[in-house]
Design a protein around this motif. Structure first.
Motif, short mmCIF file in Angstrom:
data_model
loop_
_atom_site.label_atom_id
_atom_site.label_comp_id
_atom_site.label_asym_id
_atom_site.label_seq_id
_atom_site.Cartn_x
_atom_site.Cartn_y
_atom_site.Cartn_z
N PRO A 64 -70.47 42.76 9.16
CA PRO A 64 -70.17 43.79 10.15
C PRO A 64 -69.14 43.37 11.20
O PRO A 64 -68.29 44.18 11.61
CB PRO A 64 -71.54 44.08 10.79
N GLN A 65 -69.20 42.09 11.64
CA GLN A 65 -68.23 41.63 12.64
C GLN A 65 -66.83 41.54 12.05
O GLN A 65 -65.84 41.92 12.67
CB GLN A 65 -68.65 40.27 13.20
N ASP A 67 -65.76 43.02 9.07
CA ASP A 67 -65.30 44.20 8.34
C ASP A 67 -65.47 45.51 9.10
O ASP A 67 -65.00 46.56 8.64
CB ASP A 67 -66.05 44.31 7.00
N GLY A 68 -66.16 45.47 10.24
CA GLY A 68 -66.36 46.70 11.01
C GLY A 68 -67.37 47.63 10.37
O GLY A 68 -67.39 48.83 10.69
N SER A 69 -68.20 47.10 9.49
CA SER A 69 -69.22 47.91 8.82
C SER A 69 -70.50 47.92 9.63
O SER A 69 -70.68 47.13 10.56
CB SER A 69 -69.49 47.37 7.41
N ARG A 70 -71.42 48.80 9.25
CA ARG A 70 -72.70 48.90 9.97
C ARG A 70 -73.74 47.93 9.42
O ARG A 70 -74.75 47.67 10.06
CB ARG A 70 -73.22 50.33 9.90
N SER A 71 -73.52 47.45 8.19
CA SER A 71 -74.46 46.52 7.56
C SER A 71 -73.70 45.72 6.53
O SER A 71 -72.46 45.73 6.50
CB SER A 71 -75.62 47.30 6.91
N ASP A 72 -74.44 45.03 5.65
CA ASP A 72 -73.77 44.25 4.60
C ASP A 72 -73.46 45.08 3.37
O ASP A 72 -73.02 44.55 2.34
CB ASP A 72 -74.61 43.02 4.22
N ALA A 74 -71.72 49.05 2.01
CA ALA A 74 -70.91 50.19 2.44
C ALA A 74 -70.40 50.96 1.22
O ALA A 74 -70.26 50.40 0.13
CB ALA A 74 -69.73 49.73 3.29
#
Length: 432
Positions: A64-65, A67-72, A74
């Motif tokens: 998330p840090q 890639d800007g994703s909400r979890s591992d 997507a």
């Protein structure tokens, strides 16, 4: 390592179908794509300009840090390059079909076509029906009717020519499957080239040594969201081409866990638009992570996570097509009666089928009705094969005061949802 590739299509009608290539790490996922999507669709104009690629990479864990994703995990869709990525540890076949459904939900409105999170079938007289509904409301069960020809159970397109299946398979929930009540799904368990997902082997047995009919379909030790993928051909009566003319009936399915909505309601155009964009049901345990008991949910167009345009786009298309085809609309409640979840009982499949069959046959078009005081719904006073007293939900509750309180609570939730989502600004009339 190996990669598994399948070249398939999304959509059976060449006027809108697109080719896509599935590339993934798991043979199971490739087989799922082969089961669920059409093959060898001819007549597509400029297919290379429409071709998509879907990459399925469960081994790739997102940060998330970084890639800007909400979890591992997507799901990422690039409409400009026509590439979709399903990444992360959620080993769930459904992500494949819903990713491509999201793509179609963006593309079809530009053609004036309506993509629908729905099932469809057709009667002996050519009277087709579309059944909208969220997971757990009964789309797959009710569309697999031995007295009607099957079109599809989850993703349907409504074009200028009528309705057709976007897929080539079915993806049914298996948890607590009643084989007697759902013989089509039960029989398909024994057929080749099908996938049983998230059902563990019996204690002390190896999965490969088991007949699928031996599996304990009540076992939710892995997840409540146990699934079964099988081809359209596993159904005994598939409509040729999985298509039909314009539907005579549109059914909005809901599973009301509060036990206060009528088992069936007759909708006019304003009612239909309201309940379509409201998309009320109850989240049923097992479909989403963290949901262990039903709770109220409002999902626009009965599929908000997959609808890649504003709800008004689909609502306007539905209103246009209903008007042009003079389609009747009903709200069919497959939820609880006689009390809320935990107190009342789930509507019996026998009663639900009797109500649906009567509506499809036009037997409720001219019956006497009464108006529900809380939701403004038009309730028939009688229906063949169903006791009159269950048609008004208040009659099924022993504690009438408790019913009134529960009904007002849900009514207020409808009103809050309408206000917070700005549905009035979409031109939707507030009927509740």
């Amino acid at each position: 390592g190996k990669l598994y590739v399948e070249d398939v299509f999304v959509g059976r009608d060449p006027s809108f179908a697109i080719p896509f290539r599935f590339v993934g790490e798991y043979a199971t996922h490739a087989l799922f794509a082969k089961i669920m999507f059409p093959k060898n669709i001819e007549g597509i104009q400029n297919p290379d300009e429409k071709r998509w690629t879907l990459l399925n990479v469960p081994s790739f864990l997102l940060d998330p840090q970084r890639d800007g994703s909400r979890s591992d995990a997507a799901v990422i869709v690039d409409f400009r390059r026509r590439i979709a990525l399903v990444a992360g540890p959620a080993d769930y076949c459904g992500s494949i079909k819903k990713t491509m459904f999201t793509v179609m939900n963006y593309l079809l409105p530009d053609l004036g076509y309506l993509s629908m999170h729905s099932a469809a079938n057709v009667g002996e007289k050519g009277d087709s029906a579309v059944l909208f509904g969220l997971s757990g409301t009964g789309k797959t069960t009710l569309s697999a009717d031995p007295d009607r020809q099957f079109i599809g159970d989850d993703e349907i397109a409504w074009t200028d020519a009528g309705i057709s299946n976007i897929e080539d398979g079915c993806y049914a929930k298996l948890i607590d499957l009643d084989k007697k009540a759902e013989p089509v799904i039960a029989a398909a368990l024994s057929m080749p080239a099908t996938i049983v997902e998230n059902v563990p082997p019996l204690p002390g047995r190896i999965l490969s040594d088991l007949d699928p009919q031996e599996l304990d379909l009540a076992d939710s030790s892995i997840t409540e969201n146990t699934r079964f993928a099988y081809g359209l051909e596993c159904n005994p009566q598939v409509m040729e081409g999985a298509k039909a003319g314009h539907p005579k009936t549109v059914v909005l399915l809901t599973a009301d866990a509060f036990g206060v909505l009528p088992p069936i309601s007759l909708l006019d155009k304003d009612d239909a638009m309201y309940h379509f964009v409201t998309g009320y049901s109850s989240k049923i345990a097992g479909t989403e992570v963290g949901v262990t008991e039903p709770k109220a949910t409002f999902s626009a167009c009965f599929g908000a996570p997959f609808m890649s345009r504003f709800p008004s786009v689909y609502a306007n298309l539905l209103a246009k097509k209903i008007g042009e085809a003079n389609t009747r609309c009903i709200l069919l409640n497959t939820g609880w009666s006689g009390g809320a979840y935990g107190t009342g009982k789930r509507m019996s499949i026998r009663h639900t089928r009797a109500l649906l069959n009567s509506a499809l046959a036009g037997e409720l078009d001219n019956v006497d009705t009464e108006k529900d005081p809380n939701f403004g719904l038009c309730m028939p006073k009688s229906c063949p094969g169903v006791l009159d007293n269950i048609l008004n939900p208040r009659n099924t509750w022993d504690d009438k005061e408790a019913y009134d309180k529960a009904a007002r609570k849900l009514r207020d939730m409808f009103r809050t949802n309408f206000r917070e989502k700005g549905l009035k600004d979409l031109g939707i009339k507030e009927v509740v």
